[in-house]
Motif scaffolding. Structure first.
Motif, mmCIF file in Angstrom:
data_model
loop_
_atom_site.group_PDB
_atom_site.id
_atom_site.type_symbol
_atom_site.label_atom_id
_atom_site.label_comp_id
_atom_site.label_asym_id
_atom_site.label_seq_id
_atom_site.Cartn_x
_atom_site.Cartn_y
_atom_site.Cartn_z
ATOM 1 N N GLN A 154 14.632 8.747 0.776
ATOM 2 C CA GLN A 154 14.177 10.127 0.628
ATOM 3 C C GLN A 154 12.655 10.117 0.604
ATOM 4 O OE1 GLN A 154 15.950 11.658 -2.954
ATOM 5 N NE2 GLN A 154 18.001 11.788 -2.077
ATOM 6 N N GLU A 155 12.054 11.082 1.283
ATOM 7 C CA GLU A 155 10.597 11.113 1.384
ATOM 8 C C GLU A 155 9.939 11.260 0.020
ATOM 9 O OE1 GLU A 155 7.241 10.488 3.381
ATOM 10 O OE2 GLU A 155 9.179 10.643 4.373
ATOM 11 N N GLY A 156 10.387 12.220 -0.761
ATOM 12 C CA GLY A 156 9.821 12.416 -2.088
ATOM 13 C C GLY A 156 8.383 12.906 -2.068
ATOM 14 N N ASP A 157 7.731 12.814 -3.219
ATOM 15 C CA ASP A 157 6.371 13.317 -3.402
ATOM 16 C C ASP A 157 5.479 12.168 -3.847
ATOM 17 O OD1 ASP A 157 4.110 14.774 -3.837
ATOM 18 O OD2 ASP A 157 4.807 15.694 -5.698
ATOM 19 N N THR A 158 4.311 12.042 -3.225
ATOM 20 C CA THR A 158 3.391 10.965 -3.598
ATOM 21 C C THR A 158 2.581 11.291 -4.846
ATOM 22 O OG1 THR A 158 1.658 11.836 -2.157
ATOM 23 C CG2 THR A 158 3.165 10.214 -1.210
ATOM 24 N N GLY A 159 2.617 12.539 -5.304
ATOM 25 C CA GLY A 159 1.823 12.906 -6.468
ATOM 26 C C GLY A 159 0.341 12.897 -6.150
ATOM 27 N N GLY A 160 -0.484 12.677 -7.154
ATOM 28 C CA GLY A 160 -1.931 12.646 -6.940
ATOM 29 C C GLY A 160 -2.363 11.334 -6.310
ATOM 30 N N PHE A 161 -3.179 11.405 -5.282
ATOM 31 C CA PHE A 161 -3.673 10.216 -4.593
ATOM 32 C C PHE A 161 -4.828 9.604 -5.382
ATOM 33 C CE2 PHE A 161 -6.633 8.310 -1.506
ATOM 34 C CZ PHE A 161 -5.810 7.318 -1.009
ATOM 35 N N LYS A 162 -4.753 8.295 -5.665
ATOM 36 C CA LYS A 162 -5.795 7.622 -6.434
ATOM 37 C C LYS A 162 -6.352 6.456 -5.620
ATOM 38 C CE LYS A 162 -4.061 8.935 -10.982
ATOM 39 N NZ LYS A 162 -3.710 8.474 -12.346
ATOM 40 N N LEU A 175 0.832 -1.206 0.000
ATOM 41 C CA LEU A 175 0.000 0.000 0.000
ATOM 42 C C LEU A 175 0.863 1.251 0.000
ATOM 43 C CD1 LEU A 175 -2.724 -1.069 2.598
ATOM 44 C CD2 LEU A 175 -3.003 -0.866 0.118
ATOM 45 N N TRP A 176 1.928 1.241 0.796
ATOM 46 C CA TRP A 176 2.861 2.369 0.842
ATOM 47 C C TRP A 176 3.460 2.619 -0.538
ATOM 48 C CZ3 TRP A 176 8.534 1.941 2.709
ATOM 49 C CH2 TRP A 176 9.105 3.222 2.809
ATOM 50 N N SER A 177 3.861 1.559 -1.217
ATOM 51 C CA SER A 177 4.441 1.696 -2.553
ATOM 52 C C SER A 177 3.433 2.261 -3.540
ATOM 53 C CB SER A 177 4.939 0.321 -3.037
ATOM 54 O OG SER A 177 5.891 -0.223 -2.153
ATOM 55 N N THR A 178 2.169 1.814 -3.435
ATOM 56 C CA THR A 178 1.133 2.295 -4.348
ATOM 57 C C THR A 178 0.842 3.777 -4.145
ATOM 58 O OG1 THR A 178 0.126 0.096 -4.428
ATOM 59 C CG2 THR A 178 -1.260 1.941 -5.091
ATOM 60 N N LEU A 179 0.963 4.258 -2.900
ATOM 61 C CA LEU A 179 0.771 5.690 -2.645
ATOM 62 C C LEU A 179 1.740 6.529 -3.468
ATOM 63 C CD1 LEU A 179 0.239 5.900 1.227
ATOM 64 C CD2 LEU A 179 -1.425 6.466 -0.551
ATOM 65 N N TYR A 180 2.933 5.991 -3.703
ATOM 66 C CA TYR A 180 3.936 6.739 -4.460
ATOM 67 C C TYR A 180 3.830 6.508 -5.964
ATOM 68 C CZ TYR A 180 6.479 8.559 -0.455
ATOM 69 O OH TYR A 180 6.827 9.271 0.670
ATOM 70 N N ILE A 181 3.630 5.245 -6.350
ATOM 71 C CA ILE A 181 3.622 4.963 -7.785
ATOM 72 C C ILE A 181 2.311 5.420 -8.410
ATOM 73 C CG2 ILE A 181 2.665 2.631 -7.768
ATOM 74 C CD1 ILE A 181 5.714 3.810 -9.779
ATOM 75 N N GLY A 182 1.181 5.204 -7.713
ATOM 76 C CA GLY A 182 -0.131 5.734 -8.035
ATOM 77 C C GLY A 182 -0.466 5.999 -9.481
#
Length: 218
Positions: free
Chosen positions: A170-178, A74-81
């Motif tokens: 690195q925290e980075g950016d999750t982009g748009g949440f889907k 789920l954590w990975s999907t928040l970023y790859i989204g």
């Protein structure tokens, strides 16, 4: 100019379809592995007797690994989204490994094997899962190198393919949440939870003699 824009949009659409096929292959590999592993364990049993301390301890560790695998996916999907076909995602779990979804799936697979009360089964499930995903990873890398060129090659040079390097985080950016993608990932991951009642029923059937025990794992 208009033709160039249309061409770029067509290329992006084609890239998304190609990546979608790889992701579909990933889900099929995962489903096939789960079925094969469950079928194999119908006739196997841990060398540690049910209800013994080692058996119960291994099972409990396995439960933790399953939940870690689900949460990690789920954590990975928040970023790859849904951004995988449009940009190189390098934040969060993708900053320490290029394939966190596969890493966490392998961790969950180890948890599934541990439900047998066997260390060997836990390690074996993780290795089999990681080996099967390796083929998908190589195909995805070929596609991503063609799609993104130098940026992705630089990412490949910096971040390991599979085993995480925590010092790179690195925290980075999750982009748009889907939410839809997150829901799909959750449903995919919940298949690992089926292992718990499944193995309990197998233990009961083996102890009652309904299922024969053909081999034992340490």
């Amino acid at each position: 100019m208009l033709n160039e824009v249309k061409s770029a949009q067509a290329d992006q659409a084609q890239a998304r379809r190609a990546l979608g096929r790889y992701q579909h292959a990933r889900r099929m590999v995962l489903a096939a592995l789960v079925v094969v592993m469950f079928a194999a364990l119908l006739f196997g049993q841990s060398a540690f007797p049910p209800e013994s301390v080692p058996h119960e301890t291994i099972e409990m560790v396995g439960v933790l690994l399953i939940f870690l695998g689900i949460v990690g996916r789920l954590w990975s999907t928040l970023y790859i989204g849904g951004r995988k076909s449009s940009e190189v995602v390098t934040g969060g779990p993708y900053s320490i490994t290029r394939n966190p979804l596969y890493v966490f799936s392998s961790i969950a697979a180890a948890g599934v094997g541990a439900q047998m009360g066997s260390i060997t089964a836990a390690i074996g499930f993780a290795v089999i899962c990681a080996a099967a995903f390796h083929v998908v990873i190589l195909r995805e890398e070929t596609f991503l190198k063609e799609a993104f060129g130098t940026p992705f090659q630089a990412y490949m040079a910096r971040v390991p393919r599979f085993f995480p390097k925590l010092s790179l985080y690195q925290e980075g950016d999750t982009g748009g949440f889907k939410p839809r993608l997150l829901r799909t990932t959750l449903l995919d991951g919940l298949v690992f939870l089926v292992a718990m009642p499944f193995f309990e029923s197998i233990d009961a059937a083996q102890q009652s003699g309904i299922l024969p025990v053909l081999f034992r794992f340490p």
